[in-house]
Design an enzyme around this catalytic site. Structure first.
Site, PDB file in Angstrom:
ATOM      1  N   HIS A  15       0.814  -1.218   0.000  1.00  0.00           N
ATOM      2  CA  HIS A  15       0.000   0.000   0.000  1.00  0.00           C
ATOM      3  C   HIS A  15       0.847   1.268   0.000  1.00  0.00           C
ATOM      4  O   HIS A  15       0.582   2.207  -0.761  1.00  0.00           O
ATOM      5  CB  HIS A  15      -0.937   0.003   1.209  1.00  0.00           C
ATOM      6  CG  HIS A  15      -2.161  -0.821   1.019  1.00  0.00           C
ATOM      7  ND1 HIS A  15      -3.417  -0.283   0.859  1.00  0.00           N
ATOM      8  CD2 HIS A  15      -2.328  -2.164   0.952  1.00  0.00           C
ATOM      9  CE1 HIS A  15      -4.303  -1.245   0.714  1.00  0.00           C
ATOM     10  NE2 HIS A  15      -3.670  -2.402   0.769  1.00  0.00           N
ATOM     11  N   ASP A  71      -4.325   6.855   1.801  1.00  0.00           N
ATOM     12  CA  ASP A  71      -4.893   5.543   1.514  1.00  0.00           C
ATOM     13  C   ASP A  71      -6.285   5.474   2.119  1.00  0.00           C
ATOM     14  O   ASP A  71      -6.482   5.801   3.293  1.00  0.00           O
ATOM     15  CB  ASP A  71      -3.986   4.463   2.111  1.00  0.00           C
ATOM     16  CG  ASP A  71      -4.286   3.080   1.575  1.00  0.00           C
ATOM     17  OD1 ASP A  71      -5.457   2.647   1.673  1.00  0.00           O
ATOM     18  OD2 ASP A  71      -3.360   2.418   1.080  1.00  0.00           O
ATOM     19  N   HIS A  80     -17.569  -3.010  -0.856  1.00  0.00           N
ATOM     20  CA  HIS A  80     -17.337  -2.567   0.521  1.00  0.00           C
ATOM     21  C   HIS A  80     -18.316  -1.461   0.916  1.00  0.00           C
ATOM     22  O   HIS A  80     -18.777  -1.415   2.064  1.00  0.00           O
ATOM     23  CB  HIS A  80     -15.895  -2.097   0.680  1.00  0.00           C
ATOM     24  CG  HIS A  80     -14.887  -3.193   0.580  1.00  0.00           C
ATOM     25  ND1 HIS A  80     -14.976  -4.360   1.324  1.00  0.00           N
ATOM     26  CD2 HIS A  80     -13.772  -3.319  -0.189  1.00  0.00           C
ATOM     27  CE1 HIS A  80     -13.947  -5.144   1.030  1.00  0.00           C
ATOM     28  NE2 HIS A  80     -13.215  -4.542   0.119  1.00  0.00           N
ATOM     29  N   GLN A  98       8.600  -7.465 -12.159  1.00  0.00           N
ATOM     30  CA  GLN A  98       7.371  -7.897 -12.817  1.00  0.00           C
ATOM     31  C   GLN A  98       6.926  -6.990 -13.961  1.00  0.00           C
ATOM     32  O   GLN A  98       6.526  -7.477 -15.021  1.00  0.00           O
ATOM     33  CB  GLN A  98       6.246  -8.031 -11.787  1.00  0.00           C
ATOM     34  CG  GLN A  98       4.931  -8.502 -12.400  1.00  0.00           C
ATOM     35  CD  GLN A  98       3.997  -9.081 -11.381  1.00  0.00           C
ATOM     36  OE1 GLN A  98       4.267 -10.125 -10.805  1.00  0.00           O
ATOM     37  NE2 GLN A  98       2.880  -8.402 -11.143  1.00  0.00           N
TER      38      GLN A  98
END
EC number: 2.4.1.115
Length: 471
Positions: free
Chosen positions: A24, A130, A161, A354
């Site tokens: 995060h 966040d 949510h 990645q």
């Protein structure tokens, strides 16, 4: 407080509140770096608030020790983690609980004061953070500043949510008996089933720290957020998801994938660290012929499933690159690593760059846990996916990949060797996979357009900067 007549407004001071767990904080820092660069002409400064351990990891990852690598108008500010000093080893769920308890008990207000002190007394004019750290809403209000939360996962998960209370009222205690029932009575969620919902929405432990956190967040966002940043781009989310969120959160600002915000010459991916030679190995493989396998840093299949995956990769006869934590290598089938190395058909590494791997022209398939960051990295690289979700929002993401966007497949439950071999074959060379490969390229083109000159994500990010700095 507004300046008196004839006085100029002080430059913006933006406090950026991180959730210091998993990836995060790193995602939020990439946004903060882009925001700092874009807002520099206004004289804006940013204070990035996170815990000591989190900031240490960020400095190490970005080589930002002693401020190197950070824009001059972006500073790190250390905040307490909430853990008692006597507790040396605290499990991560307990760390999260202590952090959120401290945040809710007035901690964020104290953090904003620390930001003000670090900025030489400059008042915090906006709180970006966040979305998980929902207590920042009240702290921002007390400081007379707007709260602009950043959502890092998928839009459909955010909607779930926010709608948790109505979903629980609908499903009740029948989740186990209604797993395949589509959520047609909940606007924006008709493409998903009960089984796809994140843990803690209608099943699982409602009192688990993450379940409690996202439930409170979902209640807080509609009433307190001045705007909400979304990690998506126009054209990706189905129209019903976009419409439902716009009705609940009128000021949504989509400018994802967030990892594309930084200019190419400033991004970590411009010259990727590759200590295990992944890119050199890929350079010796056929175009679009390699299956890349990674389940992120948290999710890991059970030992029997790891062995099935390994057997399936061998059976597919496709070259593969597998990023797997080294402590799991002993769980692989006997001789698997030696055979892969001996034939050159596979490379197993403890870590891979990645984004650079997925962009490589040799990679044609991505076997993934369907974490949202991984999904977006695959989308922006035009690589079709085979998804094996484990927890959280991963099931919704896998459903989106396979059934909403149609550029991949999803395993229903544990992987088998036959299932892995078939999925890899289909994605790389199969007739049905041709449509998935084409769809992956279509989505990649949409991303490129959104981030190109005059693209919608560029415009939306400019709007985000204006919202944050005009306060």
């Amino acid at each position: 407080m507004a300046p008196a007549d004839g006085e100029s407004s002080p430059p913006p001071h933006v406090a950026v509140v991180a959730f210091p767990f998993s990836s995060h904080a790193a995602v939020l820092l990439s946004i903060a770096r882009a925001l700092a660069a874009a807002a520099a002409p206004s004289g804006a400064t940013l204070s990035f608030l996170s815990t000591a351990s989190s900031l240490a990891q960020l400095r190490k990852a970005s080589s930002a020790s002693a401020g190197h690598g950070l824009p001059g108008n972006l500073r790190f500010v250390e905040v307490p983690d909430g853990a008692p000093a006597a507790e040396e080893t605290v499990p991560v769920p307990r760390q999260m609980q202590l952090f959120m308890e401290a945040a809710e008990a007035g901690g964020v207000k104290a953090w904003l004061e620390a930001a003000r002190a670090a900025a030489g007394g400059a008042r915090v004019t906006c709180v970006v953070g966040d979305a998980f750290v929902w207590p920042a809403a009240d702290a921002a209000a007390s400081a007379g500043a707007p709260w602009v939360p950043v959502w890092t996962a998928a839009s459909c998960a955010l909607l779930a949510h926010i709608r948790t209370d109505s979903l629980r009222e609908d499903v009740g205690d029948q989740a186990a008996n209604r797993v395949d029932e589509p959520l047609i009575s909940h606007p924006g969620l008709a493409s998903y089933r009960v089984r796809d919902l994140p843990d803690g929405v209608v099943s699982g432990d409602f009192n688990y720290v993450i379940s409690l956190l996202v439930h409170r967040m979902g209640q807080c966002l509609p009433r307190s957020a001045a705007a909400v940043a979304l990690n998506t781009f126009p054209g990706l989310d189905p129209p019903d998801v976009t419409a439902a969120l716009a009705e609940i959160l009128p000021n949504c600002v989509p400018f994802g994938p967030y990892h594309l915000l930084l200019a190419e010459d400033d991004a970590d991916t411009a010259a990727p660290a590759d200590p295990h030679g992944c890119l050199a190995w890929l350079g010796r493989q056929p175009a679009r012929g390699v299956a890349y396998v990674s389940f992120g840093t948290v999710a890991c299949p059970r030992p029997d499933e790891l062995r099935e995956l390994a057997a399936g990769l061998e059976a597919s006869a496709a070259p593969f690159l597998w990023s797997l934590r080294e402590d799991s290598w002993t769980l692989l089938p006997p001789g698997f690593l030696d055979r892969a190395a001996g034939t050159g058909s596979g490379l197993v590494v403890p870590w891979a760059p990645q984004v650079a791997v997925l962009r490589h022209p040799s990679v044609g398939a991505f076997v993934t846990h369907a974490g949202w960051a991984s999904v977006l990295e695959g989308v922006s690289s035009g690589v079709p996916m085979a998804c094996r979700p484990f927890f959280g929002d991963q099931r919704m993401n896998a459903r989106s990949v396979a059934h909403v966007w149609g550029f991949g497949a999803a395993f229903e439950g544990a992987m088998t060797s036959a299932g892995v071999a078939a999925a890899v074959e289909e994605l790389l060379r199969g007739e049905e996979g041709a449509g998935m490969r084409a769809r992956a390229k279509e989505l990649q083109a949409l991303v490129a357009e959104a981030f190109g000159p005059g693209g919608e994500c560029r415009k939306n990010f400019d709007r985000f900067v204006e919202i944050v700095c005009r306060a």
